[in-house]
Design a protein around this motif. Structure first.
Motif, mmCIF file in Angstrom:
data_model
loop_
_atom_site.group_PDB
_atom_site.id
_atom_site.type_symbol
_atom_site.label_atom_id
_atom_site.label_comp_id
_atom_site.label_asym_id
_atom_site.label_seq_id
_atom_site.Cartn_x
_atom_site.Cartn_y
_atom_site.Cartn_z
ATOM 1 N N GLU A 138 0.862 -1.180 0.000
ATOM 2 C CA GLU A 138 0.000 0.000 0.000
ATOM 3 C C GLU A 138 0.899 1.231 0.000
ATOM 4 O OE1 GLU A 138 -3.913 -0.191 2.378
ATOM 5 O OE2 GLU A 138 -2.489 -1.385 3.550
ATOM 6 N N VAL A 139 0.592 2.186 -0.845
ATOM 7 C CA VAL A 139 1.402 3.397 -0.960
ATOM 8 C C VAL A 139 0.493 4.598 -0.753
ATOM 9 C CG1 VAL A 139 2.951 4.752 -2.399
ATOM 10 C CG2 VAL A 139 2.944 2.251 -2.593
ATOM 11 N N PHE A 140 0.886 5.471 0.167
ATOM 12 C CA PHE A 140 0.103 6.652 0.506
ATOM 13 C C PHE A 140 0.878 7.895 0.084
ATOM 14 C CE2 PHE A 140 -0.824 3.254 3.529
ATOM 15 C CZ PHE A 140 -2.196 3.110 3.329
ATOM 16 N N LEU A 141 0.255 8.732 -0.739
ATOM 17 C CA LEU A 141 0.925 9.885 -1.323
ATOM 18 C C LEU A 141 0.388 11.187 -0.752
ATOM 19 C CD1 LEU A 141 0.873 8.819 -5.089
ATOM 20 C CD2 LEU A 141 2.611 8.299 -3.353
ATOM 21 N N SER A 142 1.293 12.161 -0.610
ATOM 22 C CA SER A 142 0.870 13.501 -0.223
ATOM 23 C C SER A 142 0.081 14.121 -1.374
ATOM 24 C CB SER A 142 2.075 14.368 0.136
ATOM 25 O OG SER A 142 2.970 14.444 -0.968
ATOM 26 N N PRO A 143 -0.840 15.052 -1.083
ATOM 27 C CA PRO A 143 -1.730 15.576 -2.124
ATOM 28 C C PRO A 143 -1.083 16.579 -3.069
ATOM 29 C CG PRO A 143 -2.192 16.639 -0.029
ATOM 30 C CD PRO A 143 -1.185 15.563 0.265
ATOM 31 N N ARG A 144 0.041 17.168 -2.683
ATOM 32 C CA ARG A 144 0.658 18.178 -3.528
ATOM 33 C C ARG A 144 1.153 17.560 -4.836
ATOM 34 N NH1 ARG A 144 5.120 22.599 -1.371
ATOM 35 N NH2 ARG A 144 5.196 23.869 -3.263
ATOM 36 N N GLY A 145 1.005 18.280 -5.937
ATOM 37 C CA GLY A 145 1.307 17.720 -7.255
ATOM 38 C C GLY A 145 0.145 16.879 -7.711
ATOM 39 N N ALA A 146 -1.019 17.500 -7.765
ATOM 40 C CA ALA A 146 -2.273 16.777 -7.976
ATOM 41 C C ALA A 146 -2.258 15.918 -9.232
ATOM 42 C CB ALA A 146 -3.438 17.768 -8.024
#
Length: 254
Positions: free
Chosen positions: A29-37
Motif C-alpha cells: 500500500e502506498v500513501f501519497l501527499s496531495p501536492r502535485g495533484a
C-alpha cells in the motif's frame, strides 16, 4: 514493509511508486501527499494500492515507512507541525539535508535514514546509497535494485556529489549529436546513432569483473580514434577541472 508513505511526489517519488508497483504480483500500500495533484492522481489511477491522502499528516499516520522527498527549500513549509511517532522509519531523500537537521524539524526520535535513490528505481535497477544502515530502509531499497549502506555522513556526501554528474553526461551526448548535425548528418540519424553507441557502452558496465580502467583500455587501440580524443580532449587539465568541480559541490553538500 507493506505500508509506504511518500511526502513530495516529484520525479523520484514517481519512480519509487513505479518500481514498487509496476508488474509485480503483490505491491505494498502506498500513501501519497496531495501536492502535485496531476502526478498523484495519475499514479493512484494506474495502481490499485496507491492512495492520495488529504494531507501530509495522514501520510505519516497510515504508513510504516515514510519517504520525505520534498525539495530542500520547501521542507520547513511541508513538514511544519508534522507529528511522527517513534515507531515509524523515516527515509530522507532530500539532497543536502542532514539527518540532524531533519530531526530538529520533525522533533521525533524515529529512526532517520538518508538515501540517494535514482530515477532507475522505477526499473528496480538503482543501487541506492543509505546512511546509516537500517534493516527496514535497506530491505526497502533492496527490492528497488539494491542498497549500499555507507559508514558515515562524509562518505554519503561523496556519493551524493557523484550524482551531480548525471545531466553532464546527457549534455555530453547532446553535444556529440549537435556536432554530427553540423557536419551535415540528419539530426534524427545522429541522435539514433549516439543513443545506440552509448547504450552498448552502458551494458558493458554490468561486467563487474573488469575495472573501469580496464573497460576503457578494452575499447581503445594504441594510436586509435578513442585514444586520440581521450588524450587531446579529456586530458589531465580536463580531469583536474572535473575534480575541482566535484570538490566544490562536496563543500556545498557539507
Amino acid at each position: 514493509m507493506e505500508r509506504i508513505g511518500i511526502i513530495g511526489v516529484g520525479e523520484i517519488g514517481r519512480a519509487i511508486v513505479t518500481g514498487l508497483c509496476d508488474g509485480v504480483d503483490k505491491s505494498p500500500e502506498v500513501f501519497l501527499s496531495p501536492r502535485g495533484a496531476g502526478t498523484v492522481a495519475e499514479l493512484s489511477a494506474r495502481y490499485d494500492g496507491v492512495q492520495v491522502c488529504a494531507d501530509n499528516q495522514e501520510v505519516v499516520d497510515r504508513s510504516e515507512l515514510v519517504i520525505i522527498a520534498v525539495r530542500r527549500q520547501d521542507r520547513h513549509e511541508a513538514l511544519a507541525g508534522l507529528r511522527v511517532n517513534d515507531d515509524r522509519t523515516v527515509v530522507n531523500v532530500m539532497a543536502g539535508v542532514a539527518n540532524d537537521d531533519l530531526r530538529r524539524t520533525l522533533g521525533t526520535d524515529a529512526p532517520l535514514v538518508r538515501a540517494i535513490p535514482l530515477p532507475s528505481v522505477r526499473e528496480r535497477r538503482s543501487v541506492t546509497v543509505t546512511f546509516p544502515s537500517h534493516p527496514v530502509a535497506d530491505a526497502f531499497f533492496e527490492r528497488l535494485g539494491g542498497a549500499q549502506p555507507v559508514a558515515d555522513e562524509a562518505a554519503f556526501n561523496v556519493f551524493s556529489a557523484l550524482t551531480g554528474t548525471l545531466t553532464s553526461h546527457y549534455a555530453y551526448l547532446a553535444t556529440l549529436t549537435s556536432w554530427a548535425a553540423a557536419q551535415g548528418i540528419a539530426p534524427d540519424d545522429a541522435d539514433r546513432y549516439i543513443r545506440s553507441l552509448f547504450q552498448g557502452v552502458g551494458r558493458a558496465l554490468s561486467d563487474g569483473t573488469r575495472s573501469l580502467q580496464q573497460l576503457a583500455a578494452d575499447h581503445e587501440t594504441p594510436n586509435g580514434n578513442n585514444e586520440r580524443i581521450r588524450t587531446t580532449w579529456f586530458d589531465a587539465a580536463n580531469s583536474e577541472a572535473l575534480g575541482k568541480a566535484l570538490d566544490g559541490l562536496l563543500d556545498h553538500l557539507k
